[in-house]
Design a protein around this motif. Structure first.
Motif, mmCIF file in Angstrom:
data_model
loop_
_atom_site.group_PDB
_atom_site.id
_atom_site.type_symbol
_atom_site.label_atom_id
_atom_site.label_comp_id
_atom_site.label_asym_id
_atom_site.label_seq_id
_atom_site.Cartn_x
_atom_site.Cartn_y
_atom_site.Cartn_z
ATOM 1 N N THR B 69 0.784 -1.109 0.110
ATOM 2 C CA THR B 69 0.023 -0.002 -0.155
ATOM 3 C C THR B 69 0.704 1.289 0.055
ATOM 4 O O THR B 69 0.366 2.474 0.317
ATOM 5 C CB THR B 69 -1.055 -0.146 1.295
ATOM 6 O OG1 THR B 69 -0.210 0.166 2.445
ATOM 7 C CG2 THR B 69 -1.920 -1.260 1.213
ATOM 8 N N SER B 232 -11.836 -2.190 3.496
ATOM 9 C CA SER B 232 -11.415 -1.843 5.012
ATOM 10 C C SER B 232 -11.257 -3.271 5.774
ATOM 11 O O SER B 232 -10.396 -3.168 6.734
ATOM 12 C CB SER B 232 -12.873 -1.124 5.624
ATOM 13 O OG SER B 232 -12.481 -0.849 7.008
ATOM 14 N N ARG B 235 -7.994 -4.681 4.777
ATOM 15 C CA ARG B 235 -6.979 -3.782 5.497
ATOM 16 C C ARG B 235 -6.808 -4.295 6.988
ATOM 17 O O ARG B 235 -5.657 -4.314 7.451
ATOM 18 C CB ARG B 235 -7.084 -2.411 5.407
ATOM 19 C CG ARG B 235 -5.903 -1.354 5.851
ATOM 20 C CD ARG B 235 -4.813 -1.783 5.560
ATOM 21 N NE ARG B 235 -3.731 -0.669 5.847
ATOM 22 C CZ ARG B 235 -2.599 -0.592 5.479
ATOM 23 N NH1 ARG B 235 -1.907 -1.569 4.846
ATOM 24 N NH2 ARG B 235 -1.694 0.426 5.900
ATOM 25 N N GLY B 238 -5.031 -7.413 6.932
ATOM 26 C CA GLY B 238 -3.637 -7.084 6.654
ATOM 27 C C GLY B 238 -3.078 -6.535 7.971
ATOM 28 O O GLY B 238 -1.791 -6.915 8.256
ATOM 29 N N MET B 239 -3.303 -5.650 8.634
ATOM 30 C CA MET B 239 -2.958 -5.040 9.705
ATOM 31 C C MET B 239 -2.369 -5.974 10.562
ATOM 32 O O MET B 239 -1.398 -5.961 11.402
ATOM 33 C CB MET B 239 -3.717 -3.907 10.266
ATOM 34 C CG MET B 239 -3.544 -2.439 9.375
ATOM 35 S SD MET B 239 -2.129 -1.849 8.772
ATOM 36 C CE MET B 239 -1.478 -1.332 10.458
ATOM 37 N N GLN B 280 -7.779 1.819 10.844
ATOM 38 C CA GLN B 280 -6.677 1.847 9.969
ATOM 39 C C GLN B 280 -7.498 1.374 8.550
ATOM 40 O O GLN B 280 -7.064 1.811 7.540
ATOM 41 C CB GLN B 280 -5.916 0.383 10.367
ATOM 42 C CG GLN B 280 -4.513 0.978 11.320
ATOM 43 C CD GLN B 280 -3.836 1.952 10.957
ATOM 44 O OE1 GLN B 280 -3.593 2.187 9.863
ATOM 45 N NE2 GLN B 280 -3.099 2.469 12.137
ATOM 46 N N GLY B 281 -8.482 0.693 8.631
ATOM 47 C CA GLY B 281 -9.370 0.141 7.454
ATOM 48 C C GLY B 281 -9.830 1.374 7.079
ATOM 49 O O GLY B 281 -9.672 1.539 5.660
ATOM 50 N N LEU B 284 -7.274 3.677 5.038
ATOM 51 C CA LEU B 284 -6.855 3.066 3.646
ATOM 52 C C LEU B 284 -7.880 3.286 2.515
ATOM 53 O O LEU B 284 -7.196 3.570 1.378
ATOM 54 C CB LEU B 284 -6.361 1.527 3.537
ATOM 55 C CG LEU B 284 -5.834 1.072 2.529
ATOM 56 C CD1 LEU B 284 -4.426 1.563 2.220
ATOM 57 C CD2 LEU B 284 -5.971 -0.550 2.190
ATOM 58 N N TYR B 293 -5.904 -3.295 -5.176
ATOM 59 C CA TYR B 293 -5.485 -3.862 -4.222
ATOM 60 C C TYR B 293 -5.341 -5.519 -4.367
ATOM 61 O O TYR B 293 -4.470 -6.318 -4.034
ATOM 62 C CB TYR B 293 -6.221 -3.628 -2.900
ATOM 63 C CG TYR B 293 -5.867 -4.234 -1.589
ATOM 64 C CD1 TYR B 293 -5.199 -3.452 -0.667
ATOM 65 C CD2 TYR B 293 -6.223 -5.652 -1.165
ATOM 66 C CE1 TYR B 293 -4.665 -3.816 0.616
ATOM 67 C CE2 TYR B 293 -5.808 -6.004 0.135
ATOM 68 C CZ TYR B 293 -5.147 -5.063 0.930
ATOM 69 O OH TYR B 293 -4.542 -5.526 2.287
#
Lengths: 391, 391
Positions: B69, B232, B235, B238-239, B280-281, B284, B293
């Motif tokens: 990202t 979201s 993400r 992912g986080m 965070q979602g 992004l 993505y």
């Protein structure tokens, strides 16, 4: 639930266990159960199975607690022609590790489940419609209190042992803390005394996947199957966390389902690991209710044996049962360190506690697979408990 | 992208780097680029930034490759008033670890990206509509070949160093294998020579979340933002994989956003870790295209430096660049073992290779955080390269 090839298949086929699910209803109005949240819930029906016979002294009862997507069908078959047996059939049965010739084994579908126990898919007597998302939030502690009612109904005042892995292990710990004087031994496997932040994180992603599915419809999808895709994605993620990098490399590596270059570079080309996860996702959808999944994950998130008891150490201090923690070296969802920490805290308080570890590439799910390693550990532990009770 | 507090903020504020994104277009019809898949793509525009000045000998160029990202804005600010600087601004700038007073630094948005480089959100010249899911599948190798065109356009035949973490590290390895005679040194950080099965598994769950969102609409959502919820959720997942259990426990533990009992037992009550992931979602979604993505995750899945080159070891055998692998002890997405294995394979072939490890609770994302540990490692490595080139 994934089951490794049975290593006891020859022995077990000789003395097959035929079982059936029974139901127990309690908390009938105006005697509803008051949940930890303060909400009242009733009536509550628990679906359960028992294997073996309760002895005259009522001292040979073992309670088995299931994990997130498990159910009351821990052992045996409903009919000889059934292809699959219960989820811990390798462990429970005549002559097996948990020997139903000697012990009376109880397993019930947890509160909030979807296999016959009262949960979000049940009819709300107040509305005569399925509860859906109007089902009250419940906790592992509530599950255990409901099980206690069942155990009493079965005439058992004192359990010889409570045993279970993952969410089952959470129940085991709550049992020992809530009813310290009514259990001889506990065997929590691959679990935690309080849900970890990472565990909560994965659960929230799973919940969000389910709720993103438009067919979830705020939980109002009955009698339809509901958010199949969302639940399938949640299960796919769950399966990753129940296994290990090592296992995936050994078993799937980078092999593709299709290997022709024209397919390899397509957006929808699939690696075997992806195909496996989709298969597991699709399989769960056929047997599990999405709203139950949401609530059970929430119950796990809220799991903390120390809540309103002065914290983890104080809660562990209440335990009187002989305790054997079993961890799995490759389990990164409920790492051994959390169980070792609890064992240390109990040791400091001079509790009868031990920790043993399975060596396995299977990750968290090893408690559903590594029967050859678990069998002597569990057999010896139960043998000692039985000895001490003069069985 | 999460950035730890800068430890170089005093030094850097004194000599602030002001930058701008530039664009380079190539592969113009009928000279389209032939992708690894065999599909033709063109024209291709790469968005890029450069910092510092190319010397007369054209020997001081360092290419920085970004992660999933990330983008071309690796360092500096577009305007003094910008709140945030580039994603590796702690490392790149006048007097910093990658010293732009000495080196000419290039960073481009990868092929398939969404920050000015040609990708799924770009206009397909054949239809005059956005490509969407008609964008061809591309690979890390294709990204690198596109970067090579840019580097040549900038007058650089030989790179002093290629450096990057995660998906950036994949590009670094492809660079060294594809253009062995045109690179002095490589610094792959927290990466793998081929995507692991577990990495593919997480990517597939992320893709499925995006595609489950009804607003994804088979990729046809432009000019709208598209599947914000699905992206979201991706993400959020992912986080989790970029961090560690240890960090989550330290930072969030089991703290709840709301602590009143009435809120605690609500289904929508949130732990701080959940709130962090949602934040965070949502963040992004504001800056990233969902189709990009999807394609970038696919490119990562297909990443295997050994493909059509006789496998990993043979591919590593091609490398002539001085190589320093940097792993992170708490990185469970790209565990150190994969980089150590590559270092061993290269050692056997008498390559100039070393492995170093960051000690950090931050997990995979430590390469965006642990500047104090990375700085001497990277500085020394580049210093030696520069010495050997007589810089």
């Amino acid at each position: 639930m994934y089951q490794g090839a049975s290593r006891f298949s020859v022995a077990s086929s000789a003395r097959e266990l035929i079982t059936k699910t029974e139901h127990f209803t309690f908390a009938i109005s105006p005697e509803e159960m008051v949940l930890e949240s303060g909400h009242r819930l009733g009536p509550i029906t628990l679906a359960y199975e028992t294997y073996g016979t309760l002895n005259e002294g009522r001292s040979n009862a073992i309670l088995v607690a299931h994990a997130l997507t498990g159910d009351q069908h821990a052992a045996g078959k409903y009919d000889k022609s059934d292809k699959a047996a219960g989820w811990w059939d390798d462990m429970i049965g005549p002559g097996k590790t948990i020997d139903t010739n000697r012990f009376f084994v109880i397993c019930s579908n947890v509160l909030g489940g979807c296999r016959g126990t009262t949960g979000p898919s049940s009819i709300n007597p107040a509305t005569e419609m399925p509860y859906g998302m109007n089902f009250p939030v419940f906790t592992i502690r509530d599950m255990v209190r409901a099980q206690k009612a069942l155990v009493q109904h079965l005439g058992v005042e004192r359990l010889l042992c409570v045993i279970g892995g993952s969410m089952g292990g959470m129940q085991v710990l709550e049992w020992a803390v809530t009813y310290p004087d009514q259990i001889d031994g506990i065997l929590p496997i691959a679990t935690a005394g309080r849900m970890t932040a990472m565990g909560i994180a994965f659960n929230e992603v799973m919940r969000q996947s389910i709720m993103l599915d438009p067919t979830w419809n705020q939980g109002n999808y009955y009698p339809e199957v509901g958010p199949a895709q969302g639940l399938s994605i949640a299960r796919m993620l769950g399966m990753i966390t129940y296994r290990s990098d090592e296992l995936f490399n050994l078993r799937f590596g980078r092999r593709m389902v299709h290997t022709h270059p024209d397919e390899y570079f397509r957006f929808d080309s699939r690696f075997e690991i992806e195909s496996y996860l989709h298969y597991q996702g699709d399989k769960l959808v056929k047997r599990f209710d999405a709203n139950s999944y949401l609530y059970l994950c929430k119950a796990m998130d809220l799991h903390d044996i120390g809540r309103r008891r002065g914290g983890l150490a104080k809660a562990l201090g209440r335990i009187k049962a002989k305790t054997l923690f079993v961890g799995i070296d490759s389990d990164w969802l409920y790492p051994p360190s959390y169980m070792i920490e609890m064992a240390h805290l109990m040791e400091k308080k001079r509790k009868d506690v031990e920790y043993k570890e399975l060596k396995s590439p299977h990750g968290h799910d090893a408690f559903l697979i590594e029967f050859d390693q678990m069998s002597p550990i569990i057999r010896d532990f139960i043998f000692e408990l039985a000895e001490s009770r003069g069985l």
